[in-house]
Write a protein that holds these residues in place. Structure first.
Motif, PDB file in Angstrom:
ATOM      1  N   ASN A   1      -2.657  -5.546  -5.236  1.00 22.97           N
ATOM      2  CA  ASN A   1      -3.089  -4.923  -6.735  1.00 22.97           C
ATOM      3  C   ASN A   1      -2.313  -5.540  -7.727  1.00 22.97           C
ATOM      4  OD1 ASN A   1      -3.941  -3.147  -8.620  1.00 22.97           O
ATOM      5  ND2 ASN A   1      -2.922  -1.389  -7.620  1.00 22.97           N
ATOM      6  N   TYR A   2      -1.058  -5.176  -7.787  1.00 23.55           N
ATOM      7  CA  TYR A   2      -0.011  -5.443  -8.903  1.00 23.55           C
ATOM      8  C   TYR A   2       0.162  -7.006  -9.198  1.00 23.55           C
ATOM      9  CZ  TYR A   2       4.106  -5.820  -5.946  1.00 23.55           C
ATOM     10  OH  TYR A   2       5.046  -5.855  -4.896  1.00 23.55           O
TER      11      TYR A   2
ATOM     12  N   THR B   1     -13.591  -3.967  -2.863  1.00 23.85           N
ATOM     13  CA  THR B   1     -12.202  -3.404  -2.075  1.00 23.85           C
ATOM     14  C   THR B   1     -11.277  -3.128  -3.018  1.00 23.85           C
ATOM     15  OG1 THR B   1     -13.064  -4.663  -0.198  1.00 23.85           O
ATOM     16  CG2 THR B   1     -10.657  -3.683  -0.282  1.00 23.85           C
ATOM     17  N   THR B   2     -10.559  -1.774  -3.270  1.00 24.16           N
ATOM     18  CA  THR B   2      -9.449  -1.721  -3.856  1.00 24.16           C
ATOM     19  C   THR B   2      -8.024  -1.591  -3.016  1.00 24.16           C
ATOM     20  OG1 THR B   2      -9.728   0.599  -3.946  1.00 24.16           O
ATOM     21  CG2 THR B   2     -10.720  -0.667  -5.613  1.00 24.16           C
TER      22      THR B   2
ATOM     23  N   GLY C   1       0.826  -1.165  -0.012  1.00 21.85           N
ATOM     24  CA  GLY C   1      -0.002   0.107   0.070  1.00 21.85           C
ATOM     25  C   GLY C   1       1.013   1.207  -0.068  1.00 21.85           C
ATOM     26  N   SER C   2       0.446   2.167   0.724  1.00 23.83           N
ATOM     27  CA  SER C   2       1.136   3.392   0.868  1.00 23.83           C
ATOM     28  C   SER C   2       2.382   3.430   1.636  1.00 23.83           C
ATOM     29  CB  SER C   2       0.316   4.758   1.118  1.00 23.83           C
ATOM     30  OG  SER C   2      -0.419   4.305   2.320  1.00 23.83           O
ATOM     31  N   GLY C   3       2.462   2.012   2.504  1.00 23.93           N
ATOM     32  CA  GLY C   3       3.453   1.980   3.527  1.00 23.93           C
ATOM     33  C   GLY C   3       3.232   2.181   4.880  1.00 23.93           C
TER      34      GLY C   3
ATOM     35  N   PRO D   1      -8.491 -15.950  -7.418  1.00 21.58           N
ATOM     36  CA  PRO D   1      -9.037 -14.874  -8.041  1.00 21.58           C
ATOM     37  C   PRO D   1      -9.548 -14.078  -6.929  1.00 21.58           C
ATOM     38  CG  PRO D   1      -9.316 -16.388  -9.462  1.00 21.58           C
ATOM     39  CD  PRO D   1      -8.938 -17.185  -8.290  1.00 21.58           C
ATOM     40  N   PHE D   2      -9.297 -12.762  -6.598  1.00 25.16           N
ATOM     41  CA  PHE D   2      -9.843 -11.901  -5.542  1.00 25.16           C
ATOM     42  C   PHE D   2     -11.379 -11.926  -5.258  1.00 25.16           C
ATOM     43  CE2 PHE D   2     -11.455  -7.731  -3.815  1.00 25.16           C
ATOM     44  CZ  PHE D   2     -10.699  -8.021  -2.220  1.00 25.16           C
TER      45      PHE D   2
END
Ligand SMILES: NC(=O)c1ccc[n+]([C@@H]2O[C@H](COP(=O)([O-])OP(=O)(O)OC[C@H]3O[C@@H](n4cnc5c(N)ncnc54)[C@H](OP(=O)(O)O)[C@@H]3O)[C@@H](O)[C@H]2O)c1
Length: 328
Positions: free
Chosen positions: A226-227, A217-218, A28-30, A244-245
């Motif tokens: 995500n990646y 959810t993202t 994520g953003s850490g 698969p999510f």
């Protein structure tokens, strides 16, 4: 918090440990440094005495943070397991005695320790495991006192069985959870018979087995959920256990109809793993201190009833197994 022995010749570990990938800020953003420190402190203060990290988590930031934490921690001794083998200079074909030695020394430096408690080969190529020379170098480092123990983090049953042949292997790190039950039949009994401890990663299948996600959810751009959700960067099994999510969310929701009274899905998922005596410790990752408190509490949940364990095995075989992707 209950403790278990890690391998026949190892040390005591809390049965709920802490995964420290998140502390490297690769997710994520850490995770900010202060939150990382709070996560480590909360874990240790609540009986979590086993941390799992790697040299590559945040390019050394996770080890560095743990090293800073250890300098000031004066409670019960903490055992730290780190990993070697996925750095840009070695993966996939740069494994030599020299690169291993350099990697181990760099980890000792960041963690601020004389000897590493445990160094695990970090999902290195199967052929390198099969060749076996790397285990000779590890035994040499052990004799010299740079590492106390060595183990391997593996992706498949085949790799686990290859590593179990190695003299002195203390532990195997595996993906084993309600969505990945295959290890029950062969790898768990063989590891137990050989006195090799099992460290279980992804106990919550990257968080989906907490039951908190929906299909909408993202995840942040830099988050592997995500990646790497389809395995674009590394083995797809490391992300949502290879499912698969949207399917994983659906399966987690279906599991909620199996919960014993008063037990959350996250607790049932972690209790299910701990109910296997071959397992030494589970290492849920956390991005917030309150997650640790809830995960540590899985140690106090009563073993799941036999009938429920049968239901969960049947659910896996019928509903989950057909959707698993990647080597396993
Ligand atoms: N190749 C390898 O050797 C390898 C590969 C992968 C992982 N690992 C190790 O294994 C550890 C665990 O794996 P993992 O972190 O990938 O998967 P995990 O433990 O199954 O999932 C961790 C995620 O679950 C969520 N979570 C944790 N506790 C929760 C709770 N009580 N309630 C709700 N959500 C909760 C958090 O997601 P949010 O952040 O979204 O809240 C957290 O980031 C890693 O930290 C790392 O040390 C090793």
């Amino acid at each position: 918090m209950k403790n278990r022995k890690l391998g026949a010749n190892g040390f005591d570990v809390s049965e709920v440990g802490l995964g420290c990938w998140q502390l490297g800020a690769d997710w994520g953003s850490g995770v900010a440094r202060e939150i990382g420190m709070e996560i480590l402190t909360t874990a240790a203060a609540n009986g979590v005495t086993f941390f799992d990290t790697a040299d590559v988590y945040g390019a050394g930031r996770s080890e560095d943070l743990i090293g800073q934490f250890l300098k000031h921690w004066d409670g019960a001794p903490i055992r730290v397991a780190t990993k070697f083998g996925r750095g840009g200079d070695v993966y996939p074909d740069g494994y030599t005695e020299e690169t291993l030695r350099r990697g181990v020394d760099a980890s000792r430096e960041r963690l601020g320790v004389e000897a590493l408690d445990l160094v695990q080969l970090h999902c290195i190529p199967t052929d390198v495991m099969r060749n076996g020379a790397i285990f000779d170098w590890l035994r040499k480092l052990q004799q010299e006192g740079a590492i106390r123990h060595f183990g391997a983090s593996v992706e498949t049953v085949e790799e686990g069985l290859i590593c179990l042949e190695q003299e002195g292997l203390l532990s195997l790190q595996v993906i084993f959870n309600l969505f990945r039950q295959k290890l029950v039949t062969e790898l768990l009994p063989q590891a137990e018979a050989k006195g090799v401890g099992l460290i279980v990663r992804l106990p919550l299948a990257s968080g989906v087995l907490s039951g908190k996600f929906t299909a909408n959810t993202t995840f942040a751009e830099q988050d592997h959920r995500n990646y790497n959700r389809d395995g674009a960067a590394f083995n797809v099994g490391e992300t949502f256990a290879g499912i698969p999510f949207e399917k994983a969310v659906e399966l987690a929701d279906a599991l909620k109809t199996h919960l014993p009274e008063g037990v959350t899905l996250a607790k049932m998922a972690q209790r299910w793993i701990l109910d296997h005596p071959a397992v030494s410790t589970i290492i849920p990752g956390a991005s917030a201190p309150d997650q640790i408190l809830r995960n540590a509490a899985a140690s106090d949940v009563a073993p799941l009833p036999k009938a429920l364990r049968k239901e969960l095995a049947a659910f896996y075989a019928a509903e989950v197994e057909p959707h698993i992707r990647g080597p396993y």
